[in-house]
Design an enzyme around this catalytic site. Structure first.
Site, short mmCIF file in Angstrom:
data_model
loop_
_atom_site.label_atom_id
_atom_site.label_comp_id
_atom_site.label_asym_id
_atom_site.label_seq_id
_atom_site.Cartn_x
_atom_site.Cartn_y
_atom_site.Cartn_z
N GLU A 202 0.82 -1.21 0.00
CA GLU A 202 0.00 0.00 0.00
C GLU A 202 0.86 1.26 0.00
O GLU A 202 0.51 2.25 -0.65
CB GLU A 202 -0.94 0.00 1.21
CG GLU A 202 -1.95 -1.13 1.25
CD GLU A 202 -3.03 -1.00 0.18
OE1 GLU A 202 -3.13 0.08 -0.45
OE2 GLU A 202 -3.77 -1.97 -0.01
N ARG A 206 0.29 3.72 -3.24
CA ARG A 206 -0.38 4.97 -2.91
C ARG A 206 0.60 6.13 -2.76
O ARG A 206 0.42 7.20 -3.34
CB ARG A 206 -1.21 4.83 -1.63
CG ARG A 206 -2.30 3.77 -1.69
CD ARG A 206 -3.29 3.99 -0.57
NE ARG A 206 -4.11 2.80 -0.31
CZ ARG A 206 -5.30 2.82 0.27
NH1 ARG A 206 -5.83 3.96 0.67
NH2 ARG A 206 -5.98 1.70 0.49
N ASP A 404 -5.59 -9.71 -8.23
CA ASP A 404 -5.95 -8.84 -9.34
C ASP A 404 -4.79 -8.11 -10.00
O ASP A 404 -4.51 -8.27 -11.19
CB ASP A 404 -7.02 -7.84 -8.89
CG ASP A 404 -6.66 -7.09 -7.61
OD1 ASP A 404 -5.58 -7.34 -7.05
OD2 ASP A 404 -7.47 -6.24 -7.18
N GLU A 542 -12.95 0.44 -9.58
CA GLU A 542 -12.75 -0.52 -10.66
C GLU A 542 -13.78 -0.38 -11.79
O GLU A 542 -13.43 -0.50 -12.98
CB GLU A 542 -12.75 -1.94 -10.11
CG GLU A 542 -11.53 -2.32 -9.31
CD GLU A 542 -11.53 -1.80 -7.89
OE1 GLU A 542 -10.49 -1.92 -7.21
OE2 GLU A 542 -12.56 -1.27 -7.45
#
Length: 641
Positions: A202, A206, A404, A542
C-alpha cells in the site's frame, strides 16, 4: 371505490329518467348502462390493470426485455435514468454479451461531448468538496473522517490522502490546491517520523506512486527527492532478500532504528518454541522469534489500521499461514502484493538514474514468470522456500482480492517497456487463456458474464467488485494486442471486456441505491444476489476505470451514461457535509453512511470519472503513460531506456 361508483351510477340513472322526461334521448355515458354492466366493466378493467403490472414486474425481475416496449434511450439526456432498481434492470440488454458494436456518428460525439463538459465540471466540484474538507479537518493525516470531521493516521502517518491525490489535482487543473499540497510535502513530510509498521504494497502504490506521478506531470524536484527517500527506505527494509528469500517483506518500518528492532512479533516463549520446531520441519531458517497464535490477527487490529486495497483490515492476512501457525512478513505474501511494486520502482530507477530500485523489485516478479502454471493462473498465496517461491499455503485462484493487480502488471510492464519486454506480455496472454477456459461463465436467465474463483479445487460462483477492473484490463490488452486489434484473440478479449463491464453495471443498477456492494453470489435462475454482509460500497474505482478505458477505445456514449448514473448515486447517498463516505446497506431503501473516505476515492474514482467525461483531451493518458494499479500515470520507456 367500486361501491361509490355504483352509488353514483344509481344517482345518474335517476337523473337520466328526469332528463328523458324533458326530452333527452340516447345513451351518452356509463350512467345509461345497466348496473351489472358497469360493475363488470370496472372489474375487468381492474383485472387487466393488475395483470399488466404483474407481467411487467415479472419480466423485469428476470431481466427479460418486453416485446414492443421502447425504453428511454441514451439520447434522452435530460430525463432521469430510472428511479427504481426494477426499471434499471430492464435497460441496455443489447450490451449483455459484449457483441454490440456501436457506430458513433459525428453528431453523437458532439452531443456527448457537450453534455460531458458539464458533467466534468460537476466531478471537479466533487473533488473540491472532498479535498477542501480534507484540507480543513485532516491536512497531513492519512485519511479524512467525513462524518466526525476529523482525521486519522491509519497508514502510519505519511499524509496518504494528500500524496495519493496530487496527480488528480493536477489533471483537474486545480493548480492552487496542487501547489499548496506541494508546499506541505516540502515543509512537513518526513518518512523518518513514521514509526508504525506499514504495508509495503500500500505504501508503494499509494505514496511512492503518488510522488512519482506528481513529478512526472509537474517536473517539480520536491516530489522526486521525497520519492527517492521513500524508495530507499522500502528497498532497505522490504527487499533485502536475506538467506535466498525472494519475497519482499509485506510489512516494514520506514525508520531504520525501528526496523532494527524485533521484526517479528513474539507472543510467548512456549509458542515461539513450537513455531521454531514447525519451521525446522519445513526447512525454513530461524534467525528470529515468530509469533504463533493466529488469534493475534484479531487482537492486533485494535482499531488502529485502515482498509487496504482489498478491504481487509491493514494487518496482512497473507501473513497467517494455515499450515504453519505464525505471523511472518518474511515467509509469505500474495501475488498481488509481491507483483504490484514493479511499475513504481522501475520508474524510480529511470528518473533517479539508479538501477538498484528496479532490479530489486523485479526479482519476485521474474520468479513468478519462471514458475507460472501451464494454464497461466496462479494460486494467490505464496510462501518462501530457500531460493524459491512456492504456492502452498492454500489453493485459491482469483482475479479478485490478492490476485488482481499481479495480472494487471503483467500487461503493464510490457507497455511500460515500450512493448519490448515480451515475456511479460506472454505471461499475460497465458493467464487470459486460462481465464477464458476455466473461470468465465454466464448467468441465467440473463446471460451476464462473470469470473469465478477456485478454492481448494472447487469453483465458487462469487464475483467481488474488485474483479470489475478486468473489463478495462482486457480492453487495454486487446487494444495493444501484438497480433492486431482485429485479430481473433483481441476481439475475443474485447468482447469479454464489454460483457464483463455490463455485468458490473448491473451490479450497481440492481441495488436500491445504484451502488454496488463488495461481492455478489451468482445463483442459477436469478442471475446474482447480495448477501447481507456484502452490501457495503467503499467508493471503489474498478467499475469507472473500465468505463473510461472502454469509452477511450470505442467512443460509445453509453459508457459515459453509466458513469453518470454512478456519480449521481454517489452524490445522493455518499456525499455528506464533511466529504464522501462509504455506504452500508446498498440494497436497502434506507442505507447508512460509514465514517471513512479512503484515499483511492480521490486518487482513482474521481480521477477516472473526470477522464471519462473528457478530462483526457490534452493528456492522452493511455498513449503517453502507463497507469499504475492506483491510477498514477507514469511515463512509458521509449527505446527501452
Amino acid at each position: 371505490i367500486i361501491q361509490n361508483l355504483l352509488n353514483n351510477n344509481r344517482n345518474h340513472r335517476n337523473s337520466l329518467r328526469l332528463n328523458r322526461r324533458r326530452g333527452s334521448t340516447g345513451v351518452n355515458n356509463l350512467a345509461d348502462l345497466p348496473p351489472y354492466v358497469c360493475s363488470l366493466f370496472i372489474l375487468l378493467s381492474g383485472t387487466v390493470f393488475c395483470l399488466v403490472n404483474f407481467i411487467v414486474y415479472t419480466y423485469a425481475s428476470y431481466n427479460i426485455p418486453l416485446p414492443g416496449i421502447q425504453l428511454r434511450g441514451s439520447q434522452d439526456h435530460d430525463a432521469h435514468w430510472g428511479s427504481t432498481a426494477v426499471y434499471r434492470k430492464m435497460r441496455h440488454m443489447e450490451y449483455v454479451d459484449g457483441s454490440l458494436v456501436v457506430q458513433v456518428t459525428p453528431e453523437m460525439k458532439e452531443e456527448s461531448d457537450i453534455l460531458a463538459a458539464k458533467r466534468r465540471h460537476d466531478v471537479q466540484g466533487a473533488m473540491l468538496h472532498a479535498w477542501s474538507n480534507y484540507e480543513k479537518y485532516a491536512m497531513g493525516k492519512d485519511e479524512l473522517l467525513p462524518m466526525s470531521q476529523n482525521g486519522r493516521d491509519n497508514w502510519g502517518g505519511m499524509a496518504m490522502t494528500l500524496v495519493d491525490s496530487l496527480d488528480t489535482l493536477w489533471l483537474m487543473d486545480l493548480k492552487k490546491e496542487f501547489y499548496e499540497a506541494r508546499d506541505w510535502v516540502r515543509d512537513h513530510l518526513d518518512y523518518s517520523n513514521v514509526h508504525e509498521e506499514v504495508s509495503t504494497f500500500e505504501t508503494t502504490i499509494r505514496n511512492l506512486g503518488g510522488m512519482l506521478s506528481a513529478y512526472e506531470l509537474s517536473g517539480d524536484e520536491v516530489f522526486l527527492g521525497k520519492a527517492e527517500d521513500l524508495g530507499s527506505r522500502l528497498l532497505r527494509s522490504a527487499m533485502s532478500y536475506e538467506k535466498g528469500n525472494t519475497i519482499p517483506k509485506s510489512r516494514v518500518y520506514l525508520n531504520e532504528a525501528d526496523q532494527e528492532k524485533r521484526e517479528f512479533k513474539k507472543f510467548d516463549d512456549e509458542a515461539g518454541d513450537d513455531v521454531r520446531k514447525q519451521r525446522k520441519n519445513i526447512g525454513l531458517y530461524d534467525d528470529y522469534d515468530y509469533g504463533a497464535d493466529p488469534k493475534q490477527k484479531t487482537e492486533a487490529k485494535d482499531g488502529r489500521k485502515g482498509l487496504d486495497k482489498y478491504g481487509f483490515d491493514d494487518v496482512s492476512m497473507a501473513g497467517y499461514d494455515d499450515d504453519v501457525s505464525f505471523y511472518s512478513s518474511y515467509s509469505s505474501s500474495n501475488i498481488a502484493e509481491l507483483g504490484s511494486l514493479q511499475l513504481e520502482f522501475r520508474y524510480l530507477s529511470k528518473v533517479s538514474g539508479d538501477e538498484k530500485y528496479g532490479k530489486a523489485a523485479m526479482i519476485p516478479f521474474d520468479k513468478l514468470a519462471e514458475s507460472q502454471p501451464s494454464d497461466g493462473l496462479f494460486p494467490v498465496s505464496v510462501s518462501n522456500g530457500i531460493g524459491d517461491q512456492k504456492y502452498s499455503l492454500y489453493d485459491k485462484i482469483s482475479f479478485g482480492s490478492m490476485g488482481d493487480s499481479a495480472y494487471e502488471y503483467m500487461l503493464k510492464l510490457w507497455l511500460q517497456s515500450g512493448k519490448t519486454e515480451h515475456k511479460y506480455r506472454h505471461m499475460y496472454d497465458l493467464a487470459i487463456e486460462g481465464l477464458h477456459e476455466k473461470l468465465l461463465h454466464r448467468s441465467t436467465p440473463s446471460g451476464l458474464t462473470y469470473i469465478t474463483q477456485i478454492v481448494y479445487g472447487d469453483e465458487l460462483h462469487h464475483m467481488e467488485e474488485f474483479v470489475c477492473f478486468a473489463g478495462g484490463m482486457l480492453a487495454l490488452g486487446a487494444f495493444h494486442d501484438p497480433e492486431g486489434f482485429e485479430s481473433s484473440r483481441a476481439q475475443r478479449d474485447f468482447t469479454t471486456a464489454k460483457a464483463l463491464t455490463y455485468t458490473c453495471y448491473q451490479m450497481h443498477a440492481r441495488t436500491d441505491t445504484g451502488l454496488a456492494g463488495n461481492n455478489v453470489i451468482f445463483v442459477p435462475g436469478a442471475d446474482f444476489q447480495y448477501s447481507q454482509e456484502d452490501q457495503t460500497h467503499q467508493l471503489r474505482p474498478e467499475f469507472v476505470e473500465s468505463l473510461y478505458i472502454l469509452y477511450y477505445i470505442t467512443g460509445d456514449p453509453m459508457y459515459r451514461e453509466w458513469g453518470w448514473e454512478y456519480f449521481e448515486a454517489l452524490e445522493k447517498y455518499s456525499k455528506v457535509e464533511g466529504g464522501y463516505t462509504s455506504v452500508k446497506g446498498v440494497h436497502s431503501p434506507s442505507p447508512w453512511n460509514e465514517d471513512s473516505m479512503e484515499s483511492f476515492f480521490l486518487a482513482e474514482t474521481l480521477k477516472y470519472l473526470y477522464l471519462l467525461f473528457g478530462g483526457d483531451k490534452e493528456n492522452n493518458l493511455l498513449n503517453k503513460y502507463v497507469l499504475t494499479t492506483e491510477a498514477h500515470p507514469l511515463g512509458i520507456f521509449r527505446n527501452n531506456s
